[in-house]
Design an enzyme around this catalytic site. Structure first.
Site, PDB file in Angstrom:
ATOM      1  N   GLU A 103      50.562  36.398  15.540  1.00  0.00           N
ATOM      2  CA  GLU A 103      49.951  36.105  16.694  1.00  0.00           C
ATOM      3  C   GLU A 103      49.834  37.132  18.054  1.00  0.00           C
ATOM      4  O   GLU A 103      48.900  37.279  18.684  1.00  0.00           O
ATOM      5  CB  GLU A 103      50.738  34.809  17.373  1.00  0.00           C
ATOM      6  CG  GLU A 103      50.387  34.570  18.877  1.00  0.00           C
ATOM      7  CD  GLU A 103      51.644  33.613  19.340  1.00  0.00           C
ATOM      8  OE1 GLU A 103      51.280  32.817  20.115  1.00  0.00           O
ATOM      9  OE2 GLU A 103      52.745  33.547  18.971  1.00  0.00           O
ATOM     10  N   THR A 126      52.248  36.477   9.158  1.00  0.00           N
ATOM     11  CA  THR A 126      53.512  36.360   9.488  1.00  0.00           C
ATOM     12  C   THR A 126      54.323  35.082   8.390  1.00  0.00           C
ATOM     13  O   THR A 126      53.635  34.467   7.784  1.00  0.00           O
ATOM     14  CB  THR A 126      53.093  35.210  10.709  1.00  0.00           C
ATOM     15  OG1 THR A 126      54.344  34.742  11.159  1.00  0.00           O
ATOM     16  CG2 THR A 126      52.191  34.357  10.477  1.00  0.00           C
ATOM     17  N   ILE A 127      55.516  35.356   8.312  1.00  0.00           N
ATOM     18  CA  ILE A 127      56.304  34.400   7.259  1.00  0.00           C
ATOM     19  C   ILE A 127      56.450  33.212   8.053  1.00  0.00           C
ATOM     20  O   ILE A 127      56.554  32.185   7.043  1.00  0.00           O
ATOM     21  CB  ILE A 127      57.786  34.981   7.171  1.00  0.00           C
ATOM     22  CG1 ILE A 127      58.460  35.054   8.450  1.00  0.00           C
ATOM     23  CG2 ILE A 127      57.621  36.331   6.533  1.00  0.00           C
ATOM     24  CD1 ILE A 127      60.003  35.252   8.176  1.00  0.00           C
ATOM     25  N   ASP A 128      56.019  33.020   9.265  1.00  0.00           N
ATOM     26  CA  ASP A 128      56.285  31.571   9.986  1.00  0.00           C
ATOM     27  C   ASP A 128      54.989  30.764   9.700  1.00  0.00           C
ATOM     28  O   ASP A 128      55.164  29.531   9.836  1.00  0.00           O
ATOM     29  CB  ASP A 128      56.250  31.630  11.364  1.00  0.00           C
ATOM     30  CG  ASP A 128      57.564  32.276  11.785  1.00  0.00           C
ATOM     31  OD1 ASP A 128      58.605  32.200  11.196  1.00  0.00           O
ATOM     32  OD2 ASP A 128      57.622  33.064  13.039  1.00  0.00           O
ATOM     33  N   MET A 170      64.209  31.073   9.876  1.00  0.00           N
ATOM     34  CA  MET A 170      63.135  31.550  10.994  1.00  0.00           C
ATOM     35  C   MET A 170      62.084  30.545  11.255  1.00  0.00           C
ATOM     36  O   MET A 170      61.925  29.756  10.333  1.00  0.00           O
ATOM     37  CB  MET A 170      62.719  33.016  10.502  1.00  0.00           C
ATOM     38  CG  MET A 170      63.664  33.934  10.684  1.00  0.00           C
ATOM     39  SD  MET A 170      62.916  35.569  10.290  1.00  0.00           S
ATOM     40  CE  MET A 170      64.061  36.897  10.974  1.00  0.00           C
ATOM     41  N   ARG A 172      60.070  29.980  15.249  1.00  0.00           N
ATOM     42  CA  ARG A 172      60.603  30.097  16.658  1.00  0.00           C
ATOM     43  C   ARG A 172      59.822  28.892  17.263  1.00  0.00           C
ATOM     44  O   ARG A 172      60.427  28.225  17.997  1.00  0.00           O
ATOM     45  CB  ARG A 172      59.885  31.390  17.173  1.00  0.00           C
ATOM     46  CG  ARG A 172      59.785  31.531  18.619  1.00  0.00           C
ATOM     47  CD  ARG A 172      59.044  32.852  19.213  1.00  0.00           C
ATOM     48  NE  ARG A 172      59.908  33.934  18.999  1.00  0.00           N
ATOM     49  CZ  ARG A 172      61.084  34.399  19.552  1.00  0.00           C
ATOM     50  NH1 ARG A 172      61.319  33.586  20.698  1.00  0.00           N
ATOM     51  NH2 ARG A 172      61.560  35.497  19.057  1.00  0.00           N
ATOM     52  N   GLU A 222      65.261  28.340  13.704  1.00  0.00           N
ATOM     53  CA  GLU A 222      65.865  28.762  14.571  1.00  0.00           C
ATOM     54  C   GLU A 222      65.608  28.438  16.117  1.00  0.00           C
ATOM     55  O   GLU A 222      65.951  28.451  17.085  1.00  0.00           O
ATOM     56  CB  GLU A 222      65.573  30.450  14.827  1.00  0.00           C
ATOM     57  CG  GLU A 222      64.182  30.857  14.806  1.00  0.00           C
ATOM     58  CD  GLU A 222      63.951  32.258  14.453  1.00  0.00           C
ATOM     59  OE1 GLU A 222      65.057  32.956  14.507  1.00  0.00           O
ATOM     60  OE2 GLU A 222      62.883  32.605  14.419  1.00  0.00           O
ATOM     61  N   VAL A 273      66.661  38.614   5.976  1.00  0.00           N
ATOM     62  CA  VAL A 273      66.656  38.545   4.331  1.00  0.00           C
ATOM     63  C   VAL A 273      65.345  37.933   4.192  1.00  0.00           C
ATOM     64  O   VAL A 273      64.846  38.203   3.201  1.00  0.00           O
ATOM     65  CB  VAL A 273      67.997  37.633   4.039  1.00  0.00           C
ATOM     66  CG1 VAL A 273      67.694  37.328   2.517  1.00  0.00           C
ATOM     67  CG2 VAL A 273      69.136  38.288   4.187  1.00  0.00           C
TER      68      VAL A 273
END
Length: 342
Positions: A103, A126-128, A170, A172, A222, A273
């Protein structure tokens, strides 16, 4: 033609696969020259570069991280940032810039392309998995696999000691990793940022699990927040894009569960990790296809766009559209998996 490449934001598995695909196709089919900018937007801002060629990208397909380095540098906050980027692109005779990031990194690319005419093509990373306009981002599948394996391992120790284990992953603003890994790993509670949670309900689910003679696993993103209260932070520091440092909700949750239920609770924070190591086969496949289509967009002179996955097709969408809003978990999807809670 000379093309610059940069990787910005948090590292993730698959970045090297994108770089490799861009360079291989660009050199072999179009005869382009390539230059890599070091450490995200700091590279074009400070003029720090590394050579990119076919020999330079050999053997990097299965490697995690990025051979170019990364950072959370925001050049729009730097003094004369846009001018310095223009000057360095001219200095190195760069005709187009492929920006690989999430982003924030792509938000900068959208501004530079749309407002200042700097030719950029974006690749979503992005891993998100929270970038809109693409079904998946690379890095996500690997992160989910790592988190799922951790949950599988934690089940055995939870059962051995009959204690609550809270796994913080993770996420956000979006709970995709928590939702996917929690469901795949057989978690008894999944908490995501999109849905504020009731701590009493969480404790009720935990107690119900113990009544069935099993030890509960609680997976929490998180950025998840209790119904009463604010986001739980590790500290108050901010990065250059204004983001606070997260992590802390898992520890808070374990203490509250133990206090309210009388059951022993422990926390495992997976943290970085999830970002590291070898990318999964799917992430290598997706990252490679993104790279191939990104350099095609450069060849076509189609700037200000991001390559995106729609179904099984790679398409182009405006970068500004892809960064205008986050892709979050649909409430209906969260409700769907609720049958497994407790």
């Amino acid at each position: 033609m000379r093309v610059g490449v940069l990787t910005g934001g948090g590292d993730c598995p698959g970045l090297n696969a994108v770089i490799r695909a861009i360079v291989r196709k660009g050199v072999q089919e179009y005869g382009y020259d390539f230059i890599g900018f070091r450490d995200g937007w700091r590279g074009p801002l400070e003029g720090e570069t590394v050579p990119l060629s076919i020999p330079a990208v050999r053997g990097i397909l299965p490697r995690g991280g990025t051979i170019l380095g990364s950072s959370r540098t925001n050049p729009l906050n730097a003094e004369h940032g846009v001018r310095r980027i223009r000057d360095n692109l001219a200095k190195y005779e760069v005709d187009a810039l492929v920006t690989i990031g999430g982003e924030d990194t792509l938000g900068v690319a959208a501004t530079l392309s749309d407002e200042y005419g700097i030719p950029c093509v974006g690749v979503p990373k992005t891993i998100d998995n929270d970038l809109s306009a693409t079904d998946y981002t690379f890095g996500f599948d690997t992160a989910v696999g790592i988190a799922t394996e951790a949950i599988d391992r934690l089940h055995t120790t939870a059962e051995s000691h009959m204690r609550v284990l809270v796994v913080e992953v993770m996420g956000r603003h979006a709970g995709w990793i928590a939702l996917h890994s929690g469901l795949a790993g057989g978690a008894n509670v999944i908490l995501i940022p999109e849905q504020r949670f009731d701590i009493e309900q969480v404790c009720a689910w935990v107690t119900s699990r113990f009544r069935a003679s099993y030890a509960p696993i609680v997976v929490v993103a998180e950025g998840a927040m209790p119904a009463e209260g604010e986001m739980i932070l590790k500290d108050e520091s901010h990065d250059s894009f204004g983001h606070v440092r997260l992590s802390g909700v898992g520890e808070w949750l374990a203490k509250e569960i133990e206090r309210r239920t009388g059951k022993e609770a422990r926390t495992t924070v997976l943290g970085h990790v999830q970002r590291g190591g070898t990318p999964s086969a799917f992430d290598r496949w997706l990252a490679t296809r993104f790279g191939l289509h990104a350099i095609e967009a450069v060849r076509d002179g189609d700037f200000g766009v991001m390559v995106a996955l729609r179904g099984t097709d790679i398409v182009r969408v405006p970068i500004a559209e892809a960064t205008a809003r986050l892709k979050t978990v649909d409430p209906a999807l969260y409700t769907e998996v609720g049958v497994f809670f407790g």
